[in-house]
Design a protein around this motif. Structure first.
Motif, PDB file in Angstrom:
ATOM      1  N   MET A 201       1.415  -1.081  -0.014  1.00 58.48           N
ATOM      2  CA  MET A 201      -0.389   0.334   0.292  1.00 58.48           C
ATOM      3  C   MET A 201       0.253   1.285  -0.116  1.00 58.48           C
ATOM      4  SD  MET A 201      -2.844  -0.535   2.746  1.00 58.48           S
ATOM      5  CE  MET A 201      -3.842  -2.692   2.691  1.00 58.48           C
ATOM      6  N   ILE A 202       0.491   1.849  -0.856  1.00 59.56           N
ATOM      7  CA  ILE A 202       1.062   3.727  -0.717  1.00 59.56           C
ATOM      8  C   ILE A 202       0.052   4.363  -0.637  1.00 59.56           C
ATOM      9  CG2 ILE A 202       1.062   3.527  -2.721  1.00 59.56           C
ATOM     10  CD1 ILE A 202       3.730   5.370  -3.057  1.00 59.56           C
ATOM     11  N   VAL A 203       0.136   5.796   0.233  1.00 63.13           N
ATOM     12  CA  VAL A 203      -0.665   6.810   0.388  1.00 63.13           C
ATOM     13  C   VAL A 203       0.090   7.663  -0.685  1.00 63.13           C
ATOM     14  CG1 VAL A 203      -1.060   9.041   1.958  1.00 63.13           C
ATOM     15  CG2 VAL A 203      -0.843   6.326   2.973  1.00 63.13           C
ATOM     16  N   ILE A 204      -1.606   8.513  -1.507  1.00 60.02           N
ATOM     17  CA  ILE A 204      -0.732   9.397  -2.374  1.00 60.02           C
ATOM     18  C   ILE A 204      -2.146  11.107  -1.415  1.00 60.02           C
ATOM     19  CG2 ILE A 204      -1.387  10.531  -4.388  1.00 60.02           C
ATOM     20  CD1 ILE A 204      -1.013   8.039  -5.533  1.00 60.02           C
ATOM     21  N   ARG A 205      -1.283  11.501  -1.544  1.00 58.68           N
ATOM     22  CA  ARG A 205      -1.387  13.116  -0.195  1.00 58.68           C
ATOM     23  C   ARG A 205      -1.458  14.192  -1.587  1.00 58.68           C
ATOM     24  NH1 ARG A 205       1.018  17.065   3.052  1.00 58.68           N
ATOM     25  NH2 ARG A 205      -0.620  18.230   4.568  1.00 58.68           N
ATOM     26  N   CYS A 206      -2.558  14.623  -1.725  1.00 61.24           N
ATOM     27  CA  CYS A 206      -3.379  14.998  -3.040  1.00 61.24           C
ATOM     28  C   CYS A 206      -2.969  16.619  -2.040  1.00 61.24           C
ATOM     29  CB  CYS A 206      -4.621  15.121  -3.697  1.00 61.24           C
ATOM     30  SG  CYS A 206      -4.868  14.145  -4.637  1.00 61.24           S
ATOM     31  N   GLY A 207      -2.316  18.274  -2.392  1.00 63.81           N
ATOM     32  CA  GLY A 207      -2.176  19.431  -1.844  1.00 63.81           C
ATOM     33  C   GLY A 207      -1.652  19.117  -0.724  1.00 63.81           C
ATOM     34  N   SER A 208      -3.041  19.581  -0.066  1.00 62.47           N
ATOM     35  CA  SER A 208      -2.147  20.076   1.357  1.00 62.47           C
ATOM     36  C   SER A 208      -4.102  19.319   2.494  1.00 62.47           C
ATOM     37  CB  SER A 208      -2.623  20.930   2.556  1.00 62.47           C
ATOM     38  OG  SER A 208      -3.885  21.752   1.930  1.00 62.47           O
ATOM     39  N   ALA A 209      -3.666  17.891   1.854  1.00 66.00           N
ATOM     40  CA  ALA A 209      -5.236  17.561   2.353  1.00 66.00           C
ATOM     41  C   ALA A 209      -5.082  16.545   3.518  1.00 66.00           C
ATOM     42  CB  ALA A 209      -5.668  16.157   1.551  1.00 66.00           C
ATOM     43  N   PRO A 210      -5.451  16.678   4.889  1.00 64.12           N
ATOM     44  CA  PRO A 210      -4.761  15.316   5.997  1.00 64.12           C
ATOM     45  C   PRO A 210      -4.624  14.276   5.686  1.00 64.12           C
ATOM     46  CG  PRO A 210      -7.106  17.178   5.972  1.00 64.12           C
ATOM     47  CD  PRO A 210      -6.548  16.939   4.789  1.00 64.12           C
ATOM     48  N   VAL A 211      -3.368  13.790   6.335  1.00 67.80           N
ATOM     49  CA  VAL A 211      -3.373  12.387   6.330  1.00 67.80           C
ATOM     50  C   VAL A 211      -3.388  11.834   8.095  1.00 67.80           C
ATOM     51  CG1 VAL A 211      -1.889  10.300   5.516  1.00 67.80           C
ATOM     52  CG2 VAL A 211      -2.036  12.696   4.603  1.00 67.80           C
ATOM     53  N   PRO A 212      -4.732  11.145   8.132  1.00 66.73           N
ATOM     54  CA  PRO A 212      -5.108  10.601   9.198  1.00 66.73           C
ATOM     55  C   PRO A 212      -3.790   9.339   9.554  1.00 66.73           C
ATOM     56  CG  PRO A 212      -6.388  10.300   7.869  1.00 66.73           C
ATOM     57  CD  PRO A 212      -5.420  10.641   7.341  1.00 66.73           C
ATOM     58  N   THR A 213      -3.360   9.708  10.748  1.00 65.69           N
ATOM     59  CA  THR A 213      -1.715   9.180  11.372  1.00 65.69           C
ATOM     60  C   THR A 213      -2.237   7.600  11.713  1.00 65.69           C
ATOM     61  OG1 THR A 213      -3.689   8.625  14.100  1.00 65.69           O
ATOM     62  CG2 THR A 213      -2.334  10.841  13.670  1.00 65.69           C
ATOM     63  N   VAL A 214      -2.650   6.678  11.739  1.00 65.46           N
ATOM     64  CA  VAL A 214      -3.410   5.206  11.229  1.00 65.46           C
ATOM     65  C   VAL A 214      -2.335   5.406   9.828  1.00 65.46           C
ATOM     66  CG1 VAL A 214      -5.698   5.319   9.552  1.00 65.46           C
ATOM     67  CG2 VAL A 214      -4.802   3.170  11.090  1.00 65.46           C
ATOM     68  N   LEU A 215      -2.528   6.077   8.653  1.00 69.90           N
ATOM     69  CA  LEU A 215      -1.493   5.644   7.643  1.00 69.90           C
ATOM     70  C   LEU A 215      -0.194   5.692   7.900  1.00 69.90           C
ATOM     71  CD1 LEU A 215      -4.377   7.942   5.355  1.00 69.90           C
ATOM     72  CD2 LEU A 215      -4.244   5.109   5.692  1.00 69.90           C
ATOM     73  N   GLY A 216       0.731   6.809   8.791  1.00 67.29           N
ATOM     74  CA  GLY A 216       1.409   6.778   9.149  1.00 67.29           C
ATOM     75  C   GLY A 216       2.688   5.838   8.800  1.00 67.29           C
ATOM     76  N   GLU A 217       2.808   4.618   9.055  1.00 69.01           N
ATOM     77  CA  GLU A 217       3.284   3.713   8.591  1.00 69.01           C
ATOM     78  C   GLU A 217       3.741   3.584   7.000  1.00 69.01           C
ATOM     79  OE1 GLU A 217       1.124  -0.289   9.477  1.00 69.01           O
ATOM     80  OE2 GLU A 217       1.413   0.876  10.835  1.00 69.01           O
ATOM     81  N   HIS A 218       2.780   4.371   6.685  1.00 69.43           N
ATOM     82  CA  HIS A 218       2.623   3.269   5.184  1.00 69.43           C
ATOM     83  C   HIS A 218       3.608   4.464   4.481  1.00 69.43           C
ATOM     84  CE1 HIS A 218       0.002  -0.109   5.446  1.00 69.43           C
ATOM     85  NE2 HIS A 218      -0.450   1.339   6.121  1.00 69.43           N
ATOM     86  N   PRO A 219       4.443   4.378   2.791  1.00 70.39           N
ATOM     87  CA  PRO A 219       5.164   5.324   1.922  1.00 70.39           C
ATOM     88  C   PRO A 219       3.980   6.373   1.626  1.00 70.39           C
ATOM     89  CG  PRO A 219       5.517   3.757   0.982  1.00 70.39           C
ATOM     90  CD  PRO A 219       4.618   2.901   2.902  1.00 70.39           C
ATOM     91  N   ARG A 220       4.914   7.623   1.358  1.00 66.22           N
ATOM     92  CA  ARG A 220       3.600   8.774   1.248  1.00 66.22           C
ATOM     93  C   ARG A 220       4.021   9.708   0.238  1.00 66.22           C
ATOM     94  NH1 ARG A 220       2.144  13.338   5.503  1.00 66.22           N
ATOM     95  NH2 ARG A 220       2.173  11.726   6.412  1.00 66.22           N
ATOM     96  N   ILE A 221       3.204   9.838  -1.132  1.00 67.53           N
ATOM     97  CA  ILE A 221       3.596  10.762  -2.094  1.00 67.53           C
ATOM     98  C   ILE A 221       3.140  11.997  -2.353  1.00 67.53           C
ATOM     99  CG2 ILE A 221       3.671  10.846  -4.837  1.00 67.53           C
ATOM    100  CD1 ILE A 221       4.039   7.672  -4.688  1.00 67.53           C
ATOM    101  N   GLU A 222       3.679  12.429  -2.639  1.00 67.74           N
ATOM    102  CA  GLU A 222       2.995  13.992  -2.204  1.00 67.74           C
ATOM    103  C   GLU A 222       2.568  15.112  -4.236  1.00 67.74           C
ATOM    104  OE1 GLU A 222       2.461  15.826   0.123  1.00 67.74           O
ATOM    105  OE2 GLU A 222       2.878  14.629   1.756  1.00 67.74           O
ATOM    106  N   VAL A 223       1.713  15.045  -3.907  1.00 68.77           N
ATOM    107  CA  VAL A 223       1.501  15.420  -5.564  1.00 68.77           C
ATOM    108  C   VAL A 223       0.465  16.942  -4.695  1.00 68.77           C
ATOM    109  CG1 VAL A 223       1.381  13.569  -6.811  1.00 68.77           C
ATOM    110  CG2 VAL A 223      -1.179  14.328  -5.714  1.00 68.77           C
ATOM    111  N   SER A 224      -0.125  17.486  -6.319  1.00 68.94           N
ATOM    112  CA  SER A 224      -0.932  18.962  -6.434  1.00 68.94           C
ATOM    113  C   SER A 224      -2.130  18.181  -5.653  1.00 68.94           C
ATOM    114  CB  SER A 224      -0.512  19.493  -7.702  1.00 68.94           C
ATOM    115  OG  SER A 224       0.729  19.920  -7.804  1.00 68.94           O
ATOM    116  N   GLU A 225      -2.786  18.924  -5.635  1.00 67.66           N
ATOM    117  CA  GLU A 225      -4.472  19.449  -5.134  1.00 67.66           C
ATOM    118  C   GLU A 225      -5.228  18.344  -5.954  1.00 67.66           C
ATOM    119  OE1 GLU A 225      -8.339  21.579  -3.381  1.00 67.66           O
ATOM    120  OE2 GLU A 225      -6.529  22.322  -3.356  1.00 67.66           O
TER     121      GLU A 225
END
Length: 218
Positions: A1-25
Motif C-alpha cells: 500500500m502507498i499513500v498519495i496525498r493531494c495538496g494539503s489534504a490531512p493524512v490520518p495517523t493510522v496511515l503514518g507507517e505507509h510510504p507517501r507520495i505528495e502531489v498537487s491538489e
C-alpha cells in the motif's frame, strides 16, 4: 500500500507507517506518472484528497490501463463521491482503506476520457437557464429549458443517475438511472467534481466505462 496525498489534504495517523507520495491538489499528468512509477508493484493506493484529485488520478489509471490497481479514498469530510459510494471520512476512511476489501463498481467517464467520481452539474452560461435536451439511455430527462441538469455516479449498475432542477411548484425530482446520459445544447457550462470548465460546450456524454473501478468499500 502507498499513500498519495493531494495538496494539503490531512493524512490520518493510522496511515503514518505507509510510504507517501505528495502531489498537487489536482495533479497533472506528469505528477501522476511519477507517482505511478514510484508505486511499483504495490497494488493499493490510499488517496487522501478531494473528489477532483481522485478523479484526475483515476483518469490516468484508466488511460494507462492500470485499473487493476485497488483504490481507497480518504476524504476529510463528506463529498458527492463519498455519498455516491457510501464511504466514511477521516480516520474511519483510513482504517477502511487499510483493512477493507476492494469491490468492483462502475467507473463513470465522459467522451473525452475524463473520469467522474461524484457529481457533475450542467448549467446555462452566465447564469441563464439551461437550454437543450438530455437522455438517460432511451429515457428523456428533459427537453426545453431547466435551471440545471445533475449527473451523479452510482456504486450500483448501470452506474449513472440524472435529474433536473424543476420549478418550485414541483417539489419532487425524478431520478433516471442509466448506463449513459447524453446532453445537447446551444451552449452549457459543466462543473465536474467541483471544477467548472473554462468554456461552454454543445454536447457531452457521461457513461459507464467497459472496465470497473476496484474501490475499497465498507
Amino acid at each position: 500500500m502507498i499513500v498519495i496525498r493531494c495538496g494539503s489534504a490531512p493524512v490520518p495517523t493510522v496511515l503514518g507507517e505507509h510510504p507517501r507520495i505528495e502531489v498537487s491538489e489536482v495533479p497533472d499528468k506528469d505528477e501522476i506518472n511519477r507517482a505511478l512509477a514510484e508505486v511499483g508493484t504495490r497494488r493499493r493506493l490510499l488517496v487522501c484528497g478531494t473528489d477532483a484529485g481522485l478523479a484526475t488520478l483515476l483518469t490516468r489509471l484508466m488511460r494507462s490501463e492500470n485499473l487493476d490497481v485497488e483504490v481507497a479514498y480518504i476524504a476529510e469530510e463528506d463529498t458527492p463521491a463519498t455519498r455516491a459510494y457510501g464511504l466514511p471520512t477521516g480516520s474511519a476512511a483510513a482504517k477502511l482503506g487499510v483493512q477493507g476489501q476492494a469491490h468492483e463498481v462502475p467507473l463513470v467517464r465522459d467522451e473525452t476520457g475524463a473520469v467522474l467520481v461524484g457529481e457533475a452539474t450542467v448549467a446555462g452560461p452566465r447564469g441563464e437557464l439551461l437550454v437543450g435536451e438530455a437522455y438517460a439511455d432511451d429515457d428523456k430527462v428533459f427537453s426545453g429549458e431547466v435551471p440545471t441538469l445533475t449527473v451523479r455516479v452510482s456504486r450500483d449498475f448501470p452506474g449513472v443517475r440524472a435529474t433536473v432542477e424543476k420549478p418550485r411548484r414541483f417539489r419532487r425530482r425524478r431520478w433516471f438511472t442509466a448506463r449513459a446520459v447524453q446532453f445537447g445544447s446551444p451552449g452549457a457550462l459543466i462543473t465536474r467534481d467541483g471544477i467548472t470548465a473554462r468554456r461552454p460546450v454543445k454536447r457531452t456524454t457521461f457513461y459507464r466505462h467497459v472496465e470497473p473501478l476496484r474501490l475499497v468499500l465498507p
